[in-house]
Scaffold this motif. Structure first.
Motif, PDB file in Angstrom:
ATOM      1  N   TYR A 146       0.838  -1.211   0.000  1.00  0.00           N
ATOM      2  CA  TYR A 146       0.000   0.000   0.000  1.00  0.00           C
ATOM      3  C   TYR A 146       0.867   1.254   0.000  1.00  0.00           C
ATOM      4  O   TYR A 146       0.552   2.250  -0.647  1.00  0.00           O
ATOM      5  CB  TYR A 146      -0.948  -0.014   1.209  1.00  0.00           C
ATOM      6  CG  TYR A 146      -2.017  -1.076   1.084  1.00  0.00           C
ATOM      7  CD1 TYR A 146      -3.148  -0.853   0.306  1.00  0.00           C
ATOM      8  CD2 TYR A 146      -1.871  -2.317   1.693  1.00  0.00           C
ATOM      9  CE1 TYR A 146      -4.118  -1.837   0.152  1.00  0.00           C
ATOM     10  CE2 TYR A 146      -2.833  -3.310   1.550  1.00  0.00           C
ATOM     11  CZ  TYR A 146      -3.955  -3.056   0.780  1.00  0.00           C
ATOM     12  OH  TYR A 146      -4.905  -4.032   0.621  1.00  0.00           O
ATOM     13  N   ARG A 147       1.957   1.210   0.737  1.00  0.00           N
ATOM     14  CA  ARG A 147       2.866   2.360   0.776  1.00  0.00           C
ATOM     15  C   ARG A 147       3.465   2.632  -0.605  1.00  0.00           C
ATOM     16  O   ARG A 147       3.627   3.782  -1.024  1.00  0.00           O
ATOM     17  CB  ARG A 147       4.000   2.092   1.775  1.00  0.00           C
ATOM     18  CG  ARG A 147       3.554   2.185   3.221  1.00  0.00           C
ATOM     19  CD  ARG A 147       4.629   1.697   4.185  1.00  0.00           C
ATOM     20  NE  ARG A 147       4.173   1.796   5.553  1.00  0.00           N
ATOM     21  CZ  ARG A 147       4.269   2.902   6.307  1.00  0.00           C
ATOM     22  NH1 ARG A 147       4.880   3.970   5.825  1.00  0.00           N
ATOM     23  NH2 ARG A 147       3.794   2.923   7.532  1.00  0.00           N
ATOM     24  N   THR A 148       3.834   1.564  -1.319  1.00  0.00           N
ATOM     25  CA  THR A 148       4.453   1.747  -2.635  1.00  0.00           C
ATOM     26  C   THR A 148       3.438   2.300  -3.634  1.00  0.00           C
ATOM     27  O   THR A 148       3.764   3.158  -4.459  1.00  0.00           O
ATOM     28  CB  THR A 148       5.061   0.409  -3.123  1.00  0.00           C
ATOM     29  OG1 THR A 148       5.961  -0.050  -2.112  1.00  0.00           O
ATOM     30  CG2 THR A 148       5.807   0.569  -4.421  1.00  0.00           C
ATOM     31  N   ILE A 198       9.354   4.890   1.259  1.00  0.00           N
ATOM     32  CA  ILE A 198       7.955   4.574   1.622  1.00  0.00           C
ATOM     33  C   ILE A 198       7.714   4.642   3.129  1.00  0.00           C
ATOM     34  O   ILE A 198       6.598   4.456   3.582  1.00  0.00           O
ATOM     35  CB  ILE A 198       7.512   3.176   1.109  1.00  0.00           C
ATOM     36  CG1 ILE A 198       8.400   2.057   1.682  1.00  0.00           C
ATOM     37  CG2 ILE A 198       7.479   3.140  -0.404  1.00  0.00           C
ATOM     38  CD1 ILE A 198       7.841   0.655   1.445  1.00  0.00           C
ATOM     39  N   ARG A 199       8.758   4.901   3.922  1.00  0.00           N
ATOM     40  CA  ARG A 199       8.608   4.883   5.391  1.00  0.00           C
ATOM     41  C   ARG A 199       8.423   6.261   6.017  1.00  0.00           C
ATOM     42  O   ARG A 199       8.469   6.398   7.230  1.00  0.00           O
ATOM     43  CB  ARG A 199       9.819   4.204   6.049  1.00  0.00           C
ATOM     44  CG  ARG A 199      10.033   2.780   5.631  1.00  0.00           C
ATOM     45  CD  ARG A 199       9.018   1.827   6.240  1.00  0.00           C
ATOM     46  NE  ARG A 199       8.977   0.571   5.507  1.00  0.00           N
ATOM     47  CZ  ARG A 199       7.972  -0.293   5.544  1.00  0.00           C
ATOM     48  NH1 ARG A 199       6.920  -0.060   6.307  1.00  0.00           N
ATOM     49  NH2 ARG A 199       8.002  -1.393   4.833  1.00  0.00           N
ATOM     50  N   THR A 200       8.257   7.303   5.210  1.00  0.00           N
ATOM     51  CA  THR A 200       8.111   8.638   5.800  1.00  0.00           C
ATOM     52  C   THR A 200       6.695   8.805   6.370  1.00  0.00           C
ATOM     53  O   THR A 200       5.760   8.135   5.925  1.00  0.00           O
ATOM     54  CB  THR A 200       8.339   9.735   4.728  1.00  0.00           C
ATOM     55  OG1 THR A 200       7.307   9.590   3.744  1.00  0.00           O
ATOM     56  CG2 THR A 200       9.691   9.601   4.068  1.00  0.00           C
ATOM     57  N   LEU A 224      -0.683   8.762   3.444  1.00  0.00           N
ATOM     58  CA  LEU A 224      -1.155   8.571   2.069  1.00  0.00           C
ATOM     59  C   LEU A 224      -1.487   7.090   1.815  1.00  0.00           C
ATOM     60  O   LEU A 224      -2.459   6.762   1.128  1.00  0.00           O
ATOM     61  CB  LEU A 224      -0.054   9.041   1.106  1.00  0.00           C
ATOM     62  CG  LEU A 224      -0.479   9.689  -0.193  1.00  0.00           C
ATOM     63  CD1 LEU A 224      -1.480  10.800   0.025  1.00  0.00           C
ATOM     64  CD2 LEU A 224       0.760  10.229  -0.918  1.00  0.00           C
ATOM     65  N   ALA A 225      -0.692   6.197   2.406  1.00  0.00           N
ATOM     66  CA  ALA A 225      -0.948   4.756   2.248  1.00  0.00           C
ATOM     67  C   ALA A 225      -2.280   4.399   2.895  1.00  0.00           C
ATOM     68  O   ALA A 225      -3.075   3.628   2.353  1.00  0.00           O
ATOM     69  CB  ALA A 225       0.181   3.944   2.890  1.00  0.00           C
ATOM     70  N   SER A 226      -2.533   4.998   4.052  1.00  0.00           N
ATOM     71  CA  SER A 226      -3.796   4.747   4.734  1.00  0.00           C
ATOM     72  C   SER A 226      -4.954   5.228   3.855  1.00  0.00           C
ATOM     73  O   SER A 226      -5.976   4.552   3.718  1.00  0.00           O
ATOM     74  CB  SER A 226      -3.779   5.466   6.091  1.00  0.00           C
ATOM     75  OG  SER A 226      -5.014   5.342   6.728  1.00  0.00           O
ATOM     76  N   ALA A 227      -4.770   6.379   3.206  1.00  0.00           N
ATOM     77  CA  ALA A 227      -5.833   6.925   2.350  1.00  0.00           C
ATOM     78  C   ALA A 227      -6.063   6.055   1.110  1.00  0.00           C
ATOM     79  O   ALA A 227      -7.207   5.721   0.791  1.00  0.00           O
ATOM     80  CB  ALA A 227      -5.495   8.361   1.948  1.00  0.00           C
ATOM     81  N   LYS A 269      -5.098   9.275  13.779  1.00  0.00           N
ATOM     82  CA  LYS A 269      -5.860   9.454  12.534  1.00  0.00           C
ATOM     83  C   LYS A 269      -5.866   8.160  11.721  1.00  0.00           C
ATOM     84  O   LYS A 269      -6.897   7.707  11.233  1.00  0.00           O
ATOM     85  CB  LYS A 269      -5.259  10.602  11.709  1.00  0.00           C
ATOM     86  CG  LYS A 269      -5.920  10.720  10.344  1.00  0.00           C
ATOM     87  CD  LYS A 269      -5.596  11.991   9.620  1.00  0.00           C
ATOM     88  CE  LYS A 269      -6.082  11.996   8.174  1.00  0.00           C
ATOM     89  NZ  LYS A 269      -7.389  11.408   7.932  1.00  0.00           N
ATOM     90  N   ARG A 270      -4.684   7.548  11.599  1.00  0.00           N
ATOM     91  CA  ARG A 270      -4.591   6.326  10.799  1.00  0.00           C
ATOM     92  C   ARG A 270      -5.431   5.204  11.397  1.00  0.00           C
ATOM     93  O   ARG A 270      -6.133   4.483  10.706  1.00  0.00           O
ATOM     94  CB  ARG A 270      -3.122   5.895  10.728  1.00  0.00           C
ATOM     95  CG  ARG A 270      -2.643   6.038   9.338  1.00  0.00           C
ATOM     96  CD  ARG A 270      -1.288   5.658   8.958  1.00  0.00           C
ATOM     97  NE  ARG A 270      -0.245   5.288   9.838  1.00  0.00           N
ATOM     98  CZ  ARG A 270       0.466   4.174   9.679  1.00  0.00           C
ATOM     99  NH1 ARG A 270       0.148   3.295   8.751  1.00  0.00           N
ATOM    100  NH2 ARG A 270       1.482   3.931  10.462  1.00  0.00           N
ATOM    101  N   ASP A 271      -5.361   5.055  12.734  1.00  0.00           N
ATOM    102  CA  ASP A 271      -6.154   4.012  13.412  1.00  0.00           C
ATOM    103  C   ASP A 271      -7.632   4.211  13.117  1.00  0.00           C
ATOM    104  O   ASP A 271      -8.351   3.272  12.809  1.00  0.00           O
ATOM    105  CB  ASP A 271      -5.989   4.101  14.936  1.00  0.00           C
ATOM    106  CG  ASP A 271      -4.669   3.525  15.409  1.00  0.00           C
ATOM    107  OD1 ASP A 271      -3.956   2.932  14.578  1.00  0.00           O
ATOM    108  OD2 ASP A 271      -4.364   3.660  16.607  1.00  0.00           O
TER     109      ASP A 271
HETATM  110  O1   DC Z   1       1.519  -1.583   8.240  1.00  0.00           O
HETATM  111  P1   DC Z   1       1.839  -0.223   7.610  1.00  0.00           P
HETATM  112  O2   DC Z   1       1.915   0.883   8.606  1.00  0.00           O
HETATM  113  O3   DC Z   1       3.075  -0.300   6.763  1.00  0.00           O
HETATM  114  O4   DC Z   1       0.594   0.077   6.628  1.00  0.00           O
HETATM  115  C1   DC Z   1       0.432   1.293   5.944  1.00  0.00           C
HETATM  116  C2   DC Z   1      -1.048   1.535   5.657  1.00  0.00           C
HETATM  117  O5   DC Z   1      -1.512   0.564   4.721  1.00  0.00           O
HETATM  118  C3   DC Z   1      -1.961   1.394   6.874  1.00  0.00           C
HETATM  119  O6   DC Z   1      -2.243   2.657   7.477  1.00  0.00           O
HETATM  120  C4   DC Z   1      -3.214   0.783   6.350  1.00  0.00           C
HETATM  121  C5   DC Z   1      -2.812   0.122   5.059  1.00  0.00           C
HETATM  122  N1   DC Z   1      -2.837  -1.352   5.118  1.00  0.00           N
HETATM  123  C6   DC Z   1      -4.036  -1.959   4.911  1.00  0.00           C
HETATM  124  O7   DC Z   1      -5.053  -1.277   4.764  1.00  0.00           O
HETATM  125  N2   DC Z   1      -4.113  -3.312   4.850  1.00  0.00           N
HETATM  126  C7   DC Z   1      -3.025  -4.069   5.028  1.00  0.00           C
HETATM  127  N3   DC Z   1      -3.131  -5.402   4.950  1.00  0.00           N
HETATM  128  C8   DC Z   1      -1.777  -3.453   5.295  1.00  0.00           C
HETATM  129  C9   DC Z   1      -1.719  -2.079   5.347  1.00  0.00           C
END
Ligand code: DC
Length: 229
Positions: free
Chosen positions: A38-40, A89-91, A97-100, A180-182
């Motif tokens: 998702y990050r990529t 991808i770790r910033t 953005l990955a969460s979105a 926010k992400r949670d």
């Molecule tokens: O585990 P992570 O922090 O690297 O994940 C980044 C985002 O990707 C996380 O906020 C939600 C999404 N994600 C997801 O929806 N489903 C997954 N199986 C893994 C990650």
């Protein structure tokens, strides 16, 4: 026989990556970091100016890009069309953005086949870490774990990790992004973060991660022994 599938789900900072990597190494299993996928996608969308609500753009992007993993020594590196993007991808920005993008159905469906393939091509078995492994990606996983920890403990772990990488984020900023992400990851309509009913829940708020690894390792070894060689 199908490779052994171990699902490790939980919120950000619960220790999934550390625990999954160690388990995979100790048990000779492959490690699949689904968050990295998702990050990529998020990184690639940002580079190409594709908005997180642009489903058609995201679908086209998913058809164009190639994401792969390579284990180099202790590390598992992530490649976007052959370019090593492991650090980028770790910033904190890409985390949000990955969460979105992960809330978009088109992205979740687009990554489903790849996640399953990466696990099923493992010689012995795979440890997959994510949010919906036990509920959506492998509802029939051999073992499911759900790692939890209090928000404070999780934020501190993430902060220390970022600090070691030279980031200047403050603990407050990490906690606020995490909250926010949670919230977003748990409330989205498609494949929200939640424990599978048959998952073993482990709270690591007051448990060192080395202890969590030992507990999970014991359970997985028992299951491997039942399966036989
Ligand atoms: O585990 P992570 O922090 O690297 O994940 C980044 C985002 O990707 C996380 O906020 C939600 C999404 N994600 C997801 O929806 N489903 C997954 N199986 C893994 C990650």
């Amino acid at each position: 026989m199908r490779p052994l599938i171990v699902a490790i789900d939980g919120p950000a900072g619960a220790g999934k990556s550390t625990v999954s990597k160690l388990l995979a190494r100790r048990l000779g299993l492959s490690f699949v970091d689904t968050g990295a996928l998702y990050r990529t996608v998020a990184l690639s969308a940002r580079r190409q100016g594709i908005a997180t609500e642009d489903d058609a753009g995201l679908a086209a992007l998913l058809g164009r890009i190639r994401i792969s993993f390579r284990a180099t020594g202790e590390e598992n590196r992530v490649f976007l069309d052959g370019e090593d993007v492991s650090a980028e991808i770790r910033t904190p920005e890409i985390s949000l953005l990955a969460s979105a993008v992960s809330a978009r159905r088109v992205v979740r469906e687009g990554l489903l086949g790849l996640q399953r393939r990466l696990a099923l091509e493992a010689p012995v078995g795979a440890v997959l870490e994510g949010r919906d492994i036990g509920t959506v990606v492998f509802p029939d996983a051999d073992l499911k774990f759900f790692l939890e920890a209090s928000p404070d403990v999780r934020a501190r772990r993430r902060y220390e990790e970022l600090f070691q990488k030279g980031s200047e984020s403050t603990l407050d900023a990490v906690l606020s992004d995490q909250t926010k992400r949670d919230r977003d990851d748990s409330s989205r309509a498609v494949a929200p973060l939640k424990a599978a009913e048959d998952a073993i829940r482990v709270d690591s708020s007051s448990l060192p991660l080395s202890e969590v690894v030992q507990r999970l390792e014991r359970v997985i070894r028992e299951r491997l022994a039942v399966r036989g060689p």
